[in-house]
Design a protein around this motif. Structure first.
Motif, PDB file in Angstrom:
ATOM      1  N   ALA A 104    -106.415 -48.286 -78.063  1.00  0.00           N
ATOM      2  CA  ALA A 104    -106.889 -48.340 -76.333  1.00  0.00           C
ATOM      3  C   ALA A 104    -107.514 -49.852 -76.055  1.00  0.00           C
ATOM      4  N   GLY A 105    -108.227 -50.311 -77.266  1.00  0.00           N
ATOM      5  CA  GLY A 105    -108.631 -51.622 -77.247  1.00  0.00           C
ATOM      6  C   GLY A 105    -107.783 -52.847 -77.111  1.00  0.00           C
ATOM      7  N   TYR A 106    -107.025 -52.709 -77.571  1.00  0.00           N
ATOM      8  CA  TYR A 106    -105.533 -53.643 -77.897  1.00  0.00           C
ATOM      9  C   TYR A 106    -105.179 -53.603 -76.074  1.00  0.00           C
ATOM     10  N   GLN A 107    -104.552 -52.479 -75.639  1.00  0.00           N
ATOM     11  CA  GLN A 107    -103.918 -52.338 -74.389  1.00  0.00           C
ATOM     12  C   GLN A 107    -104.905 -52.943 -73.430  1.00  0.00           C
ATOM     13  N   THR A 108    -106.422 -52.462 -73.300  1.00  0.00           N
ATOM     14  CA  THR A 108    -106.942 -53.199 -72.435  1.00  0.00           C
ATOM     15  C   THR A 108    -107.110 -54.834 -72.451  1.00  0.00           C
ATOM     16  N   ALA A 109    -107.273 -54.964 -73.673  1.00  0.00           N
ATOM     17  CA  ALA A 109    -107.357 -56.559 -73.796  1.00  0.00           C
ATOM     18  C   ALA A 109    -106.021 -57.272 -73.361  1.00  0.00           C
ATOM     19  N   LEU A 110    -104.922 -56.762 -73.674  1.00  0.00           N
ATOM     20  CA  LEU A 110    -103.530 -57.011 -73.109  1.00  0.00           C
ATOM     21  C   LEU A 110    -103.537 -57.223 -71.499  1.00  0.00           C
ATOM     22  N   LYS A 111    -104.092 -56.095 -70.871  1.00  0.00           N
ATOM     23  CA  LYS A 111    -103.888 -56.002 -69.392  1.00  0.00           C
ATOM     24  C   LYS A 111    -105.032 -57.038 -68.925  1.00  0.00           C
ATOM     25  N   GLN A 112    -106.352 -57.213 -69.531  1.00  0.00           N
ATOM     26  CA  GLN A 112    -107.290 -58.021 -68.962  1.00  0.00           C
ATOM     27  C   GLN A 112    -106.656 -59.393 -69.087  1.00  0.00           C
ATOM     28  N   ASN A 113    -105.918 -59.827 -70.044  1.00  0.00           N
ATOM     29  CA  ASN A 113    -105.304 -61.253 -69.956  1.00  0.00           C
ATOM     30  C   ASN A 113    -103.997 -61.260 -69.368  1.00  0.00           C
ATOM     31  N   ASN A 114    -103.606 -60.133 -68.751  1.00  0.00           N
ATOM     32  CA  ASN A 114    -102.358 -60.235 -67.909  1.00  0.00           C
ATOM     33  C   ASN A 114    -101.148 -60.519 -68.835  1.00  0.00           C
ATOM     34  N   ALA A 115    -101.182 -59.690 -69.993  1.00  0.00           N
ATOM     35  CA  ALA A 115    -100.044 -59.997 -71.078  1.00  0.00           C
ATOM     36  C   ALA A 115     -99.665 -58.654 -71.599  1.00  0.00           C
ATOM     37  N   LEU A 116     -98.468 -58.796 -71.953  1.00  0.00           N
ATOM     38  CA  LEU A 116     -97.465 -57.780 -72.401  1.00  0.00           C
ATOM     39  C   LEU A 116     -97.209 -58.064 -73.979  1.00  0.00           C
ATOM     40  N   ASP A 117     -96.827 -57.100 -74.680  1.00  0.00           N
ATOM     41  CA  ASP A 117     -96.084 -57.380 -76.176  1.00  0.00           C
ATOM     42  C   ASP A 117     -94.656 -56.993 -75.801  1.00  0.00           C
ATOM     43  N   PHE A 118     -94.056 -57.264 -76.803  1.00  0.00           N
ATOM     44  CA  PHE A 118     -92.469 -57.346 -76.761  1.00  0.00           C
ATOM     45  C   PHE A 118     -92.041 -55.905 -76.374  1.00  0.00           C
ATOM     46  N   ASP A 119     -93.000 -54.994 -77.132  1.00  0.00           N
ATOM     47  CA  ASP A 119     -92.850 -53.167 -77.103  1.00  0.00           C
ATOM     48  C   ASP A 119     -93.045 -52.912 -75.503  1.00  0.00           C
ATOM     49  N   ASP A 120     -94.004 -53.537 -74.843  1.00  0.00           N
ATOM     50  CA  ASP A 120     -94.535 -53.173 -73.531  1.00  0.00           C
ATOM     51  C   ASP A 120     -93.167 -53.283 -72.659  1.00  0.00           C
ATOM     52  N   LEU A 121     -92.251 -54.205 -72.871  1.00  0.00           N
ATOM     53  CA  LEU A 121     -90.983 -54.403 -71.831  1.00  0.00           C
ATOM     54  C   LEU A 121     -90.491 -53.214 -71.617  1.00  0.00           C
ATOM     55  N   ILE A 122     -89.946 -52.578 -72.402  1.00  0.00           N
ATOM     56  CA  ILE A 122     -89.198 -51.150 -72.138  1.00  0.00           C
ATOM     57  C   ILE A 122     -90.161 -50.213 -71.715  1.00  0.00           C
ATOM     58  N   MET A 123     -91.386 -49.996 -72.468  1.00  0.00           N
ATOM     59  CA  MET A 123     -92.253 -48.714 -72.121  1.00  0.00           C
ATOM     60  C   MET A 123     -92.749 -48.839 -70.838  1.00  0.00           C
ATOM     61  N   LEU A 124     -93.070 -50.236 -70.097  1.00  0.00           N
ATOM     62  CA  LEU A 124     -93.536 -50.362 -69.024  1.00  0.00           C
ATOM     63  C   LEU A 124     -92.600 -50.163 -67.758  1.00  0.00           C
ATOM     64  N   CYS A 125     -91.506 -50.639 -68.278  1.00  0.00           N
ATOM     65  CA  CYS A 125     -90.340 -50.241 -67.277  1.00  0.00           C
ATOM     66  C   CYS A 125     -90.082 -48.832 -67.039  1.00  0.00           C
ATOM     67  N   VAL A 126     -90.157 -48.131 -68.269  1.00  0.00           N
ATOM     68  CA  VAL A 126     -89.839 -46.653 -68.118  1.00  0.00           C
ATOM     69  C   VAL A 126     -90.856 -46.260 -67.132  1.00  0.00           C
ATOM     70  N   HIS A 127     -92.429 -46.470 -67.380  1.00  0.00           N
ATOM     71  CA  HIS A 127     -93.518 -46.111 -66.762  1.00  0.00           C
ATOM     72  C   HIS A 127     -93.163 -46.422 -65.196  1.00  0.00           C
ATOM     73  N   LEU A 128     -92.626 -47.619 -64.785  1.00  0.00           N
ATOM     74  CA  LEU A 128     -92.397 -47.978 -63.646  1.00  0.00           C
ATOM     75  C   LEU A 128     -91.549 -47.135 -62.790  1.00  0.00           C
ATOM     76  N   PHE A 129     -90.487 -46.917 -63.352  1.00  0.00           N
ATOM     77  CA  PHE A 129     -89.378 -46.074 -62.821  1.00  0.00           C
ATOM     78  C   PHE A 129     -90.169 -44.654 -62.713  1.00  0.00           C
ATOM     79  N   GLN A 130     -90.760 -44.113 -63.667  1.00  0.00           N
ATOM     80  CA  GLN A 130     -91.370 -42.809 -63.624  1.00  0.00           C
ATOM     81  C   GLN A 130     -92.135 -42.626 -62.439  1.00  0.00           C
TER      82      GLN A 130
END
Length: 170
Positions: A104-130
Motif C-alpha cells: 500500500a505504501g509503495y503504491q501510494t509513493a509511486l502515485k505521489q511521484n507520478n511513477a509506475l513500475d514495469f508491472d503497473d503497465l499491464i495492470m493499469l491498462c487492464v484497470h483503465l479498460f475495465q
C-alpha cells in the motif's frame, strides 16, 4: 454534453511487446486513472530503493524481511492483477500481513511521484479498460485483428488484457 471521442486511426499496425503497447496506451489515456501522461517508469533499483524507504517508514526491519523478496511478492501480485487494496483484505499469513502495508505504501509513493513500475503497465491498462468502457471500445476498434507470438507464454494479466481487447471482434 457528451464529449465526442475521435477514433484512433493508424496507417500501420501496432507492433510490440505487451508492455510497450500498454505503455503507448497509457501515455494517451492515463489521466483517467489520476496520473499525468508524463509519468516515469521506475527501474529495478528505483523500485528497491522505494521499498526500502517504505519499510523504513513502517519500521519494518529489512534484515527480517528481505526487501527483494517483498518486491518479488508485490510483482507476483500485480501479475495476478491483485492491487494493494484487494491484497490487504485477503492477507492472512504472517508474511502477507507484513507485505500488505508495504504494498500500500509503495503504491501510494509511486502515485505521489507520478511513477509506475514495469508491472503497473499491464495492470493499469487492464484497470483503465475495465473502468472506462469508451476507452476500451476505442482500442477494440483499433485492434480488430490481433496476433500474439508465443501465446502459450502469456501470463494471467496479459491474458486478461488481450481478452478485453479481443472481446468485441473475437
Amino acid at each position: 454534453l457528451r464529449e465526442e471521442r475521435k477514433p484512433i486511426t493508424s496507417p500501420l499496425p501496432w507492433m510490440g511487446t505487451f508492455h510497450s503497447i500498454c505503455l503507448r496506451i497509457l501515455r494517451r489515456e492515463i489521466e483517467s486513472l489520476s496520473y499525468t501522461s508524463n509519468f516515469i517508469i521506475y527501474d529495478d533499483d528505483d523500485q528497491l530503493s522505494l521499498i526500502k524507504n517504505v519499510m523504513h517508514e513502517l519500521e519494518i526491519d529489512p534484515k527480517k524481511f528481505n526487501p527483494k523478496n517483498v518486491l518479488g511478492r508485490i510483482s507476483a501480485l500485480k501479475s495476478e492483477l491483485i492491487d494493494h487494496e484487494k491484497f490487504s483484505d485477503k492477507a492472512q499469513e504472517y508474511f502477507e500481513k507484513i507485505v500488505a502495508p508495504i504494498y500500500a505504501g509503495y503504491q501510494t509513493a509511486l502515485k505521489q511521484n507520478n511513477a509506475l513500475d514495469f508491472d503497473d503497465l499491464i495492470m493499469l491498462c487492464v484497470h483503465l479498460f475495465q473502468k472506462n468502457p469508451h476507452t476500451l471500445e476505442k482500442y477494440q476498434n483499433l485492434f480488430r485483428y490481433i496476433l500474439i507470438d508465443e501465446y502459450q507464454d502469456t501470463n494471467h494479466n496479459q491474458y486478461v488484457w488481450i481478452n478485453l481487447l479481443a472481446q468485441k471482434h473475437r
